[in-house]
Design a protein around this motif. Structure first.
Motif, mmCIF file in Angstrom:
data_model
loop_
_atom_site.group_PDB
_atom_site.id
_atom_site.type_symbol
_atom_site.label_atom_id
_atom_site.label_comp_id
_atom_site.label_asym_id
_atom_site.label_seq_id
_atom_site.Cartn_x
_atom_site.Cartn_y
_atom_site.Cartn_z
ATOM 1 N N TRP A 57 -0.993 -11.713 4.667
ATOM 2 C CA TRP A 57 -0.454 -12.284 3.437
ATOM 3 C C TRP A 57 0.891 -11.668 3.066
ATOM 4 O O TRP A 57 1.274 -11.692 1.887
ATOM 5 C CB TRP A 57 -1.283 -12.079 2.191
ATOM 6 N N GLY A 117 1.773 1.279 -0.561
ATOM 7 C CA GLY A 117 1.048 0.043 -0.246
ATOM 8 C C GLY A 117 0.162 -0.375 -1.398
ATOM 9 O O GLY A 117 0.171 0.242 -2.479
ATOM 10 N N SER A 119 -3.246 -0.421 -1.912
ATOM 11 C CA SER A 119 -4.325 0.451 -2.405
ATOM 12 C C SER A 119 -3.749 1.553 -3.277
ATOM 13 O O SER A 119 -4.311 1.895 -4.326
ATOM 14 C CB SER A 119 -5.096 1.079 -1.237
ATOM 15 N N HIS A 152 -9.567 -4.894 -4.385
ATOM 16 C CA HIS A 152 -8.499 -4.039 -4.901
ATOM 17 C C HIS A 152 -8.188 -2.889 -3.953
ATOM 18 O O HIS A 152 -7.819 -1.802 -4.392
ATOM 19 C CB HIS A 152 -8.868 -3.527 -6.295
ATOM 20 N N GLY A 153 -8.371 -3.112 -2.654
ATOM 21 C CA GLY A 153 -8.021 -2.070 -1.698
ATOM 22 C C GLY A 153 -9.154 -1.100 -1.465
ATOM 23 O O GLY A 153 -10.287 -1.307 -1.921
ATOM 24 N N VAL A 260 -1.000 -7.743 -5.654
ATOM 25 C CA VAL A 260 -0.603 -7.317 -4.308
ATOM 26 C C VAL A 260 -0.355 -8.530 -3.401
ATOM 27 O O VAL A 260 0.574 -8.539 -2.593
ATOM 28 C CB VAL A 260 -1.661 -6.348 -3.720
ATOM 29 N N VAL A 261 -1.158 -9.576 -3.573
ATOM 30 C CA VAL A 261 -0.967 -10.805 -2.791
ATOM 31 C C VAL A 261 -0.115 -11.825 -3.556
ATOM 32 O O VAL A 261 0.718 -12.521 -2.981
ATOM 33 C CB VAL A 261 -2.336 -11.429 -2.426
ATOM 34 N N LYS A 287 2.809 -5.528 -0.220
ATOM 35 C CA LYS A 287 2.937 -6.600 0.768
ATOM 36 C C LYS A 287 4.324 -7.248 0.856
ATOM 37 O O LYS A 287 5.207 -6.722 1.505
ATOM 38 C CB LYS A 287 1.866 -7.663 0.508
HETATM 39 C C1 PLP Z 1 -5.330 -7.858 -4.324
HETATM 40 C C2 PLP Z 1 -5.214 -6.703 -3.387
HETATM 41 N N1 PLP Z 1 -5.142 -5.460 -3.883
HETATM 42 C C3 PLP Z 1 -4.997 -4.394 -3.083
HETATM 43 C C4 PLP Z 1 -4.936 -4.533 -1.720
HETATM 44 C C5 PLP Z 1 -4.791 -3.333 -0.847
HETATM 45 O O1 PLP Z 1 -3.530 -3.295 -0.267
HETATM 46 P P1 PLP Z 1 -3.255 -2.405 1.027
HETATM 47 O O2 PLP Z 1 -4.070 -2.998 2.134
HETATM 48 O O3 PLP Z 1 -1.757 -2.539 1.220
HETATM 49 O O4 PLP Z 1 -3.643 -1.005 0.710
HETATM 50 C C6 PLP Z 1 -4.999 -5.808 -1.151
HETATM 51 C C7 PLP Z 1 -4.922 -5.999 0.299
HETATM 52 O O5 PLP Z 1 -5.075 -7.067 0.833
HETATM 53 C C8 PLP Z 1 -5.162 -6.921 -2.011
HETATM 54 O O6 PLP Z 1 -5.276 -8.157 -1.511
#
Ligand code: PLP
Length: 449
Positions: A57, A117, A119, A152-153, A260-261, A287
């Motif tokens: 994504w 990132g 998370s 939420h990671g 994040v998305v 992202k």
């Molecule tokens: C809504 C949401 N929050 C948090 C995350 C976590 O992000 P990351 O994988 O960059 O740590 C994601 C990952 O897909 C996500 O979709």
């Protein structure tokens, strides 16, 4: 780099993959992706397919965005790293924070705290929410509320607010003081409600009920994705997020939008909160901020929270949180270039237009294929739920799901399967012909089961 035989021999051997069983990966090694160009990726066997997953994504600008590559190369030459911890700063971090506060001014965001990132960005938001209440002298507000099926990671805080057993069970016990309410999900909900507005109200009532049970003055924040992504692309009814905002305001609870998305155009709007006309108190982003070219994220902070920290004269306002790579200059340079391209190409508008075409093509596939139980999404964020029986909505089995993905791949399209759901999140630069290719690949896959 070593040769292809080496990579094939060692595939899934010295490495453990995220979100996978190591034994299963060794038994069925993953596809090794070697190159990317435009919206296409090429694997180790030389097969080139359209990437309808968009990396994860995130590769909104596709794989050939020269301005980002150049910005990274130039920043590497000038200054590959310096820290943003107390006492030092770098130019790209200052500039990107400024750019983000302009970009998300309609959401009321005024400050950025950089992370590595998604998370990290969620974790930062949760921690700052607790700290906010300590500054305000309401240290009892430590609890969090979240949606079932939310994602939420994977940090302990993020995993604790996750609403899916798949991401929780093996890591329990998680953080205490987190409570979940039903997601406003039309296709599956505990109320058997199919009217969107009524469903939103029922979920909002459940939220009120939980707040009454916990005591509003013990709750730090409610966190939600404006459109739930990894949980299966669940698009809440239009009135849901505004209802949540109103309830949070009434009880003094902070609202964290996990974008994040959804940030940077994927839904057809620049953010999910803007899509629903809501101003959150904080936002987590990552992202697409660099289109995936460099790991970077940020927690954005709204006026009210910023004011509390910045006017604090006790030790509660001091941020004892941060990452070595918070505000990495190369990541921030990548972000500046990615955002300039995202704006120049009006990716939000393209996501809305191509998303409409994709939804129409998928609706036609639903007429044709009995296994396609539900098609849902917004912009270029799409979920397809596959069932063995449309009446009972019984999930299609894992073997059949793998077959759909394999045949779609042979037909030239990479798709992502999670449980009995296919998630489509292609780069936002796709054209109408690409939409046709994605539909054709899916048609082939669905016809094979
Ligand atoms: C809504 C949401 N929050 C948090 C995350 C976590 O992000 P990351 O994988 O960059 O740590 C994601 C990952 O897909 C996500 O979709």
């Amino acid at each position: 780099m070593r040769d292809i035989n080496f990579l094939t021999e060692n595939n899934a051997k010295p490495i453990w993959h995220p979100m996978a069983h190591p034994a299963e990966m060794r038994a069925n090694p993953p596809k090794v992706i070697m190159r990317g160009e435009g919206v296409m990726v090429t694997d180790i066997d030389g097969q080139t397919v359209l990437d309808a997953v968009g990396g994860l994504w995130n590769v909104n600008l596709g794989y050939s965005c020269d301005p980002i590559k150049q910005a990274i190369a130039e920043q590497l030459d000038r200054l590959p790293y310096y820290s943003g911890f107390r006492g030092t700063a770098t130019g790209p971090a200052i500039e990107l924070a400024y750019e983000l506060s302009e970009w998300f001014a309609p959401e009321g965001m005024v400050r950025a705290f950089f992370t590595s990132g998604g998370s990290d960005s969620v974790e930062t938001a949760l921690r700052l929410a607790r700290q906010y209440w300590k500054i305000k002298g309401e240290g009892d507000r430590t609890k969090f509320l979240a949606l079932k099926k939310g994602y939420h990671g994977t940090h302990f805080g993020g995993a604790s607010v996750n609403g899916n057993a798949k991401f929780r069970r093996n890591y329990e016990p998680l953080m205490p003081g987190v409570f979940h309410i039903p997601a406003p999900f039309i296709y599956h909900n505990p109320f058997d409600e199919t009217d969107p507005e009524r469903l939103a109200q029922l979920c909002a009532n459940a939220l009120e009920d939980e707040i009454a049970m916990q005591g509003g003055d013990t709750i730090a924040a409610f966190i939600m994705e404006p459109i739930l992504g990894a949980g299966g692309v669940i698009v809440p009814p239009e009135n849901f997020m505004p209802l949540v905002r109103e309830i949070c305001d009434r009880h003094g609870i902070l609202l964290i939008a996990d974008e994040v998305v959804t940030a940077f155009g994927r839904t057809g709007e620049w953010s999910g909160s803007r899509l629903w006309g809501v101003k959150p108190d904080m936002m987590s982003i990552a992202k697409a901020i660099t289109s995936g070219y460099f790991p970077l994220g940020a927690t954005l902070i709204g006026e009210k929270v910023a004011e509390a920290f910045e006017s604090d004269d006790t030790s509660f306002g001091a941020i004892g949180h941060g990452y070595t790579y918070s505000g990495h200059p190369v990541g921030c340079a990548a972000g500046l270039a990615a955002l300039a391209e995202t704006k120049r190409l009006k990716l939000n508008e393209n996501a809305a237009a191509r998303g409409g075409e994709l939804q129409a093509a998928l609706a036609a596939l639903k007429e044709k294929h009995e296994v396609l139980g539900d098609v849902r999404g917004k912009g270029l964020m799409v979920g397809l739920e596959l069932v063995s029986d449309r009446d009972t909505k019984a999930p299609l089995d894992a073997k059949a799901m793998t077959r759909v993905a394999d045949v779609a791949y042979e037909a030239g399209v990479m798709i992502r399967v999670t449980g009995n759901i296919i998630i489509l999140s292609p780069p936002l630069i796709i054209g109408s012909a690409d939409v046709g290719k994605i539909a054709a690949g899916l048609d082939a896959g669905l016809a094979a089961v």
